[in-house]
Enzyme design. Sequence first.
Site, PDB file in Angstrom:
ATOM      1  N   ASN A 198     -22.765  29.829  -2.231  1.00  0.00           N
ATOM      2  CA  ASN A 198     -23.834  28.942  -2.660  1.00  0.00           C
ATOM      3  C   ASN A 198     -23.882  27.664  -1.831  1.00  0.00           C
ATOM      4  O   ASN A 198     -24.960  27.188  -1.456  1.00  0.00           O
ATOM      5  CB  ASN A 198     -23.635  28.592  -4.142  1.00  0.00           C
ATOM      6  CG  ASN A 198     -24.750  27.727  -4.698  1.00  0.00           C
ATOM      7  OD1 ASN A 198     -25.912  27.878  -4.354  1.00  0.00           O
ATOM      8  ND2 ASN A 198     -24.388  26.791  -5.570  1.00  0.00           N
ATOM      9  N   HIS A 208     -29.358  28.391  -7.839  1.00  0.00           N
ATOM     10  CA  HIS A 208     -30.819  28.440  -7.895  1.00  0.00           C
ATOM     11  C   HIS A 208     -31.344  29.641  -7.116  1.00  0.00           C
ATOM     12  O   HIS A 208     -30.834  29.978  -6.055  1.00  0.00           O
ATOM     13  CB  HIS A 208     -31.420  27.185  -7.260  1.00  0.00           C
ATOM     14  CG  HIS A 208     -31.344  25.957  -8.114  1.00  0.00           C
ATOM     15  ND1 HIS A 208     -30.213  25.189  -8.224  1.00  0.00           N
ATOM     16  CD2 HIS A 208     -32.290  25.359  -8.885  1.00  0.00           C
ATOM     17  CE1 HIS A 208     -30.452  24.160  -9.021  1.00  0.00           C
ATOM     18  NE2 HIS A 208     -31.708  24.245  -9.443  1.00  0.00           N
TER      19      HIS A 208
END
Length: 311
Positions: A186, A155
């Site tokens: 991440n 994201h």
Amino acid sequence: MHRILNSKYFVSAVSLTVGAGIGAAWVGLKSEGLGTQEQLDGVLKRIPVLPIPSVDALATDLTHYQKNLAGTSRATSVMKYGFPSLSNIKTRESYVVSYDSRNRTAHWVIEQLNGETLTGDSDRKFCDFKEDDTVHSYHRAANADYKGSGFDRGHLAAAANHKWSQKAMEETFYLSNVAPQNPHLNQNAWNNLEKYCRALTRHYQNVFVCTGPLYLPRQEPDGKVYVKYQVLGKNNVAVPTHFFKVVILEKHKGEVELRSYVMPNAPVDDKIPLERFLVPIESIERASGLLFVPNILKSTGSLRAITAGGQ
């Protein structure tokens, strides 16, 4: 210490950052699992910031795009400090994105964080990654592009930043708000940076976060400098070499502060303090082709960048 970095120096500085500070602990807010409130206060005092004049002193003229957003109050608020670029703008429930049709990800995504956006019953277990049908089929990523690639669907506007609305959270799962991200990055250091941005809302009235990919040059064995990056799947989704976050912090009295971070799209030791990833904002602007906080620039002239070493 003030410094504007050229591209060659910028790449070297980021490379050094990855290997520095092993064993040092980064701490933050206890509610995020990052330490005590007192520790967060200590971190905030240590990290250098760029002071900017009161919000009242900012230029107030809206761009053509901001006028088009006038019917969406939250989107208008998100873009309070201006657009880093004006290419292919898309408005969501609580973030705005400039989409990069060539690379099948975003140029940048801007979101506004505060106690309201971070509070609610929204749950990501009801969300699924999905193609963005507002993007032409020639130019959009698909879930199949990521399958078996070894990269996470990372994201840019984080899902946890938009708990106020299930619809807002679901919209963060559009693949136009996603970029291929190293899983270790991440799930560790980058996740810490996202948590830190949320923790900052305990100390600031609003936290505006602009996130995006970078594709940085590096020198190859032949002595020449190249921009090289992997692509995924049949849609050739570009894998960034680095990611940036530019954070605009609004105090309750109207003062504004600015911080900018870069991390390589590679495993990063999550014990490295986040302040090690602070970079001069000019280095991100030069590398990305973007100009941040243009509404502030209109009234104050050129910004002075700072390094993690101080002002």
